[in-house]
Design an enzyme around this catalytic site. Sequence first.
Site, PDB file in Angstrom:
ATOM      1  N   GLU A  84      63.309  39.196   9.754  1.00 34.83           N
ATOM      2  CA  GLU A  84      62.231  38.384  10.319  1.00 34.83           C
ATOM      3  C   GLU A  84      62.767  37.146  11.044  1.00 34.83           C
ATOM      4  O   GLU A  84      62.254  36.766  12.087  1.00 34.83           O
ATOM      5  CB  GLU A  84      61.233  37.960   9.230  1.00 34.83           C
ATOM      6  CG  GLU A  84      60.363  39.096   8.721  1.00 34.83           C
ATOM      7  CD  GLU A  84      59.495  39.733   9.813  1.00 34.83           C
ATOM      8  OE1 GLU A  84      59.226  39.083  10.832  1.00 34.83           O
ATOM      9  OE2 GLU A  84      59.121  40.904   9.645  1.00 34.83           O
ATOM     10  N   CYS A 108      37.444  47.615  19.124  1.00 33.54           N
ATOM     11  CA  CYS A 108      38.035  46.522  19.916  1.00 33.54           C
ATOM     12  C   CYS A 108      37.059  46.029  20.980  1.00 33.54           C
ATOM     13  O   CYS A 108      36.673  46.763  21.889  1.00 33.54           O
ATOM     14  CB  CYS A 108      39.311  47.025  20.575  1.00 33.54           C
ATOM     15  SG  CYS A 108      40.075  45.768  21.619  1.00 33.54           S
ATOM     16  N   THR A 159      64.437  28.081  26.853  1.00 34.14           N
ATOM     17  CA  THR A 159      62.970  28.112  26.830  1.00 34.14           C
ATOM     18  C   THR A 159      62.374  26.897  27.538  1.00 34.14           C
ATOM     19  O   THR A 159      61.408  27.024  28.270  1.00 34.14           O
ATOM     20  CB  THR A 159      62.459  28.144  25.369  1.00 34.14           C
ATOM     21  OG1 THR A 159      63.238  29.095  24.666  1.00 34.14           O
ATOM     22  CG2 THR A 159      61.000  28.517  25.295  1.00 34.14           C
TER      23      THR A 159
HETATM   24  S1  SF4 Z   1      45.494  48.340  22.773  1.00 36.57           S
HETATM   25 FE1  SF4 Z   1      44.808  46.315  22.148  1.00 36.57          FE
HETATM   26  S2  SF4 Z   1      43.266  45.755  23.633  1.00 36.57           S
HETATM   27 FE2  SF4 Z   1      43.572  47.933  23.794  1.00 36.57          FE
HETATM   28  S3  SF4 Z   1      42.072  48.846  22.457  1.00 36.57           S
HETATM   29 FE3  SF4 Z   1      43.905  48.609  21.246  1.00 36.57          FE
HETATM   30  S4  SF4 Z   1      43.693  46.648  20.271  1.00 36.57           S
HETATM   31 FE4  SF4 Z   1      42.207  46.703  21.933  1.00 36.57          FE
END
Ligand code: SF4
Length: 341
Positions: free
Chosen positions: A39, A210, A298
């Site tokens: 990580e 989504c 950066t």
């Molecule tokens: S790829 Fe990302 S934006 Fe596209 S449906 Fe899946 S979670 Fe949503």
Amino acid sequence: MNKMHKQLDVVSLENWFLKNQRKLPFRNTKNPYAIWISEIMLQQTKMDTVIPYYNQFMKKYPTVFALSKTTQEDLLKTVEGIGYYRRFKLMLEAAQVIVKNYQGIFPSTYKDILNLPGIGKYTAGAIMSIAYNKPYAATDGNVVRVLSRIYNISKDMRIESNKTKIHELNQSLIETANPNIYTESLMELGALICLSNNPLCKTCPINHSCLAFEHHLENKLPIISKLPKKNTYNYICLIIHKDNQIFLRKRTESLLEGMYEYPQILASSFKHAKQQLQIEGIEVNLLSKEKTYKHIFTHQKWLIDVYHVSLISKGKTDWILVDMKDISKYPMAKAHRQIQI
Ligand code: SF4
């Protein structure tokens, strides 16, 4: 948060992960030490870059004891080229704390892990959830992107309070999930499907839950305001020859602390640099001009004008003389390793 009539379908996400996860060297283990190292390395660094460094690192320092006994210089040499070296200085300090205060056994509470040098909320959450299967959210850039899209959150994610809101949302979700699978599946979705540019929504296992997909906003979210323009610094860099040897300097500045470099002076010209050195009692004689190198960090950009010089007087510098053939043994960041001498 807009139109929260959808909820992340955690079950579909986890099932997708169990079938589609990549084989990664740190996926076969629940060893908190290994999860911690991976990580930390993955912060600001791409997976493809991290894997060879991780494998080499675990071979050299397979346990927290082995890591705690190394020197900062040896550790920096091991990770040379990966960038963001401060994280390794703190990693070494944390290993020494674990040996001193926990007899070398990685702590297992969120509070104790969070107290270790170099470990913030994200890393503590990742270790708690992945290694110990406890419901502590790990919210990194990938997770911010995925959750802002799923929940159609159109707030600027450069602002800390907005990221905190996403973290709280992530925390509420992990409490209803299998913590280790949930954390890894959300990260994996961000890495493989919910990409920064052109996410693969049509094949996404949770597109039915989504909001960004429903409203065609996947390429508009997350909103992240631009960083201020990078400052450019002009350095005059000196390859100081003495017989078959060259002078190196160990950096003490917080940027690249502990890495070696050819002495360099913040100056607009060689003449200007020479005047600054004279104040310190250092006299050099120009042999030839090399060329200009560029390095982008950066937050800043370096333009490095390289000159070969001979030394007349060293003044009171902390520079060290190194045989040309031994320069590669010293940890050196890419900014100077790229200089051909
Ligand atoms: S790829 Fe990302 S934006 Fe596209 S449906 Fe899946 S979670 Fe949503």
